[in-house]
Design a protein around this motif. Structure first.
Motif, PDB file in Angstrom:
ATOM      1  N   ARG A  46       0.612  -1.020  -0.304  1.00  0.00           N
ATOM      2  CA  ARG A  46       0.325  -0.084   0.024  1.00  0.00           C
ATOM      3  C   ARG A  46       1.016   1.169  -0.125  1.00  0.00           C
ATOM      4  O   ARG A  46       2.056   1.364   0.452  1.00  0.00           O
ATOM      5  CB  ARG A  46      -0.907   0.293   1.317  1.00  0.00           C
ATOM      6  CG  ARG A  46      -1.970  -0.510   1.038  1.00  0.00           C
ATOM      7  CD  ARG A  46      -2.829  -0.327   0.384  1.00  0.00           C
ATOM      8  NE  ARG A  46      -3.580   0.480  -0.102  1.00  0.00           N
ATOM      9  CZ  ARG A  46      -4.471   0.587   0.882  1.00  0.00           C
ATOM     10  NH1 ARG A  46      -5.213  -0.332   1.296  1.00  0.00           N
ATOM     11  NH2 ARG A  46      -5.176   1.817   1.087  1.00  0.00           N
ATOM     12  N   VAL A 104       1.443  -3.522   4.453  1.00  0.00           N
ATOM     13  CA  VAL A 104       1.080  -2.945   5.714  1.00  0.00           C
ATOM     14  C   VAL A 104       0.767  -4.142   6.927  1.00  0.00           C
ATOM     15  O   VAL A 104       1.026  -5.237   6.401  1.00  0.00           O
ATOM     16  CB  VAL A 104      -0.623  -3.274   4.976  1.00  0.00           C
ATOM     17  CG1 VAL A 104      -1.315  -2.907   6.506  1.00  0.00           C
ATOM     18  CG2 VAL A 104      -1.187  -2.180   3.696  1.00  0.00           C
ATOM     19  N   SER A 147      -3.245  -1.679  11.487  1.00  0.00           N
ATOM     20  CA  SER A 147      -3.653   0.570  11.557  1.00  0.00           C
ATOM     21  C   SER A 147      -4.496   0.690  12.656  1.00  0.00           C
ATOM     22  O   SER A 147      -3.590   0.226  13.269  1.00  0.00           O
ATOM     23  CB  SER A 147      -5.216  -0.147  10.689  1.00  0.00           C
ATOM     24  OG  SER A 147      -5.571  -0.772  11.432  1.00  0.00           O
ATOM     25  N   LEU A 202      -2.861   3.819   7.953  1.00  0.00           N
ATOM     26  CA  LEU A 202      -2.176   3.106   8.565  1.00  0.00           C
ATOM     27  C   LEU A 202      -0.204   2.207   8.256  1.00  0.00           C
ATOM     28  O   LEU A 202       0.144   4.254   8.441  1.00  0.00           O
ATOM     29  CB  LEU A 202      -2.572   2.497   6.682  1.00  0.00           C
ATOM     30  CG  LEU A 202      -3.486   2.243   6.142  1.00  0.00           C
ATOM     31  CD1 LEU A 202      -3.430   1.535   4.779  1.00  0.00           C
ATOM     32  CD2 LEU A 202      -4.075   0.910   6.866  1.00  0.00           C
ATOM     33  N   PRO A 213      -3.961   6.133   4.122  1.00  0.00           N
ATOM     34  CA  PRO A 213      -4.054   5.849   2.940  1.00  0.00           C
ATOM     35  C   PRO A 213      -4.250   6.422   1.269  1.00  0.00           C
ATOM     36  O   PRO A 213      -5.203   7.508   2.118  1.00  0.00           O
ATOM     37  CB  PRO A 213      -4.981   4.263   2.938  1.00  0.00           C
ATOM     38  CG  PRO A 213      -5.836   5.185   3.931  1.00  0.00           C
ATOM     39  CD  PRO A 213      -4.924   5.959   5.149  1.00  0.00           C
TER      40      PRO A 213
END
Length: 45
Positions: free
Chosen positions: A3, A17, A20, A26, A39
């Motif tokens: 990501r 990732v 979170s 994130l 994000p």
């Protein structure tokens, strides 16, 4: 999952990732460093 997150208005980081936060950020890992940011939404056509 790979990501992209935004760390500031001009800085972004792409990594794996790892978690979170409760405020919607994130956590991504790049090598041995972990970065936290919002994000980035994907491009839509």
């Amino acid at each position: 999952m790979l990501r992209t997150i935004a760390l500031g208005s001009c800085v972004s980081v792409q990594g794996i990732v790892v978690g979170s936060t409760q405020d919607g950020k994130l956590m991504v890992r790049v090598d041995d460093k972990t970065f936290v940011g919002y994000p980035v939404s994907g491009a839509r056509n």
